[in-house]
Scaffold this active site. Structure first.
Site: not given
Ligand code: ME8
Length: 502
Positions: A17, A20, A125, A128, A143, A146, A295, A298
């Site tokens: 989304h 990301h 969680c 997370c 959480c 979430h 926030k 998904k």
């Molecule tokens: O946490 N606003 O993956 P994830 C801004 N796999 N940035 C956002 C966002 C939002 N609403 N939503 C997601 C994970 N992000 C782990 C990370 S790293 C070694 C492992 C971005 O798919 C932001 O960078 O939940 C957030 O930290 C990341 O996506 C979390 O992606």
């Protein structure tokens, strides 16, 4: 100098989304800017595929974790060129080379005496993939991110001796005040460390989708250890037949949002210390894109699909909007109506019109050739002068102030617009006695346009590239106002930001 920049690797439990896309665009802006400065850049993004978030989502969809990972990882990979991201590598944690390297590093952590077997009991969680301390719980043991009920877990697993790194981490933060930016996030991480660190689970016994512990293959590695190591493992195999580790490690900058601060700012450096690997130079923590008050995520069901937004407005308009609308580092609400507003008033009017008018006037009054003249002190000097903008942008981007740097550029776009209105080239063109003055005005305008466009290039690479071609500028480096001489041939172009059909 080498410059290695990373984004988080995204979970493949769902499609990408806009949140990301945001992190990957932020990293891309910095990667492009550093390339402009002649740095040896390596920019990586990718997907985090193991562990519970993916296993549970696959179960819900009735497919295997690998099928789900393949499908969604491809969506993230496809997203990158769509948002004009110039990543040099896309890592998947299911890559065999990653898995092998993770095992090698973790074996070292084990052999160095930083793990032990124990019993974990506490809140967990699954979204997370995080064990929550009491102070992190939302109301009713939920959480806080979430908004789902947490599970009480009790299991036997291996632990990482995080607690023994407390003093080392405190020293790291003291010696390197810029390790985590912005400052308020650094303080948050440091407060977490000072409050006393507990050891963390390093493996899970009841999960099969993950990296087996090399010394106890009945357990798979807790997904965060596997995931964090992506930043390091990739360098050993991203280029076939070449190991880039010595060239790019330690990483220059990790880009991430505040939800995963603890993992990056506390566990990650401790893990590297335990393995005897240098810690990264710096990380920048940004805020959340919000839809209304919440926030974008998904699980809350309030996401914008970046593919759809790009379809309508184009990738550059999206990139521009995100970094102009939301102050980088803070949370900020976004809305489709906001895209339209900024698209029209700023991209189409402020910038697009400046470009069209300037090119048209050089075409009409000077046959499409940039006149030879001195830059007018009227545009060069003062606080908002074109002369100082490149240094200001460099300095702001060194501090990872993406929104402020864009603002500094935009003030110059507006200044150039004011200059056109004040200098009135169309009147000068009617008066033969003003030929020299008109040369000076047109030179200053086209030179100013070249400078702002080069500085905007990291933000809006596609449109800036088109305009630079029309300006006869082949270089893409950080510009200096007044450094290009007259004589270049320029061309008129169709509107850079045409009207959007509603
Ligand atoms: O946490 N606003 O993956 P994830 C801004 N796999 N940035 C956002 C966002 C939002 N609403 N939503 C997601 C994970 N992000 C782990 C990370 S790293 C070694 C492992 C971005 O798919 C932001 O960078 O939940 C957030 O930290 C990341 O996506 C979390 O992606």
């Amino acid at each position: 100098m080498s410059y290695f920049i990373t984004t988080p690797i995204y979970y493949v439990n769902a499609e990408p989304h806009l949140g990301h896309a945001y992190s990957s665009i932020a990293a891309d802006i910095l990667a492009r800017h550093m390339r402009q400065r002649g740095e040896d850049v390596f920019f990586q993004t990718g997907t985090d595929e193991h562990g519970e978030p993916t296993a549970l989502a696959a179960e819900r969809e009735g497919v295997t974790p690998r099928e789900l990972a393949d499908r969604n990882s491809a969506r993230f990979r496809d997203l990158m060129p769509k948002i004009n991201a110039s990543n040099d590598f896309f890592i998947r944690t299911s890559d065999q080379q990653h898995v092998a390297k993770v095992q090698e590093v973790m074996q070292r952590v084990h052999d160095n005496g930083h793990v032990y077997e124990g019993v974990y009991e506490g809140w967990y969680c699954p979204r997370c993939a995080d064990f929550k301390t009491e102070s992190e719980l939302g109301p009713g043991n939920t959480c806080a991110i979430h908004e789902i009920p947490l599970e009480r877990q009790r299991e036997e697993n291996w632990f990482f001796r995080l607690s023994t790194f407390q003093a080392d981490l405190e020293r790291l933060y003291e010696e390197r005040p810029g390790f985590v930016v912005p400052d308020f996030r650094r303080n948050e991480a440091l407060a977490f460390i000072r409050q006393g660190l507990q050891d963390v689970s390093l493996s899970r016994p009841n999960i099969s989708w993950g990296v087996p512990l090399p010394w106890d293959p009945g357990q798979v590695m807790y997904v965060w250890f596997d995931a964090l190591l992506n930043y390091y493992t990739s360098l050993s195999y991203a280029r076939e037949g070449e190991d880039l580790t010595a060239r790019y490690w330690p990483a220059s900058l990790h880009v991430l949002a505040k939800d995963i601060l603890k993992f990056h700012a506390v566990i990650w450096p401790a893990l590297l210390m335990a393995a005897g690997i240098e810690v990264p130079r710096r990380m920048v923590i940004h805020g959340f894109l919000l839809m209304g008050e919440k926030k974008m995520s998904k699980s809350l069901g309030n996401v914008l699909d970046p593919f759809e937004v790009i379809e309508r407005f184009g990738a550059d308009a999206l990139r521009f909007y995100l970094f102009r609308e939301v102050s980088f580092g803070q949370d900020g609400s976004i809305a489709p109506s906001g895209f339209e507003g900024r698209y029209e008033t700023e991209l189409a009017n402020d910038f697009g019109n400046l470009a069209s008018r300037t090119l048209a006037m050089v075409d009409r009054y000077r046959d499409g050739t940039v006149p030879t003249a001195e830059a007018d002190p009227e545009v060069a000097g003062g606080d908002d002068g074109l002369a100082g903008v490149a240094a200001e942008v460099r300095e702001l981007l060194d501090r990872v102030e993406l929104t402020q740097a864009l603002d500094a550029i935009w003030r110059r776009v507006r200044r150039l617009n004011r200059y056109v209105e004040e200098a009135r080239p169309w009147d000068l063109a009617k008066d033969e006695g003003q030929t020299e003055r008109l040369d000076g005005v047109l030179y200053s305008l086209i030179e100013g346009l070249r400078v702002v466009t080069l500085l905007l290039f990291p933000y809006i690479p596609e449109t800036a590239g088109t305009l630079l071609d029309a300006l006869g500028e082949d270089e893409r480096g950080v510009p200096e106002f007044g450094s290009r001489e007259g004589g270049a041939a320029v061309e008129r172009i169709p509107p850079l930001f045409p009207k959007i059909e509603s």
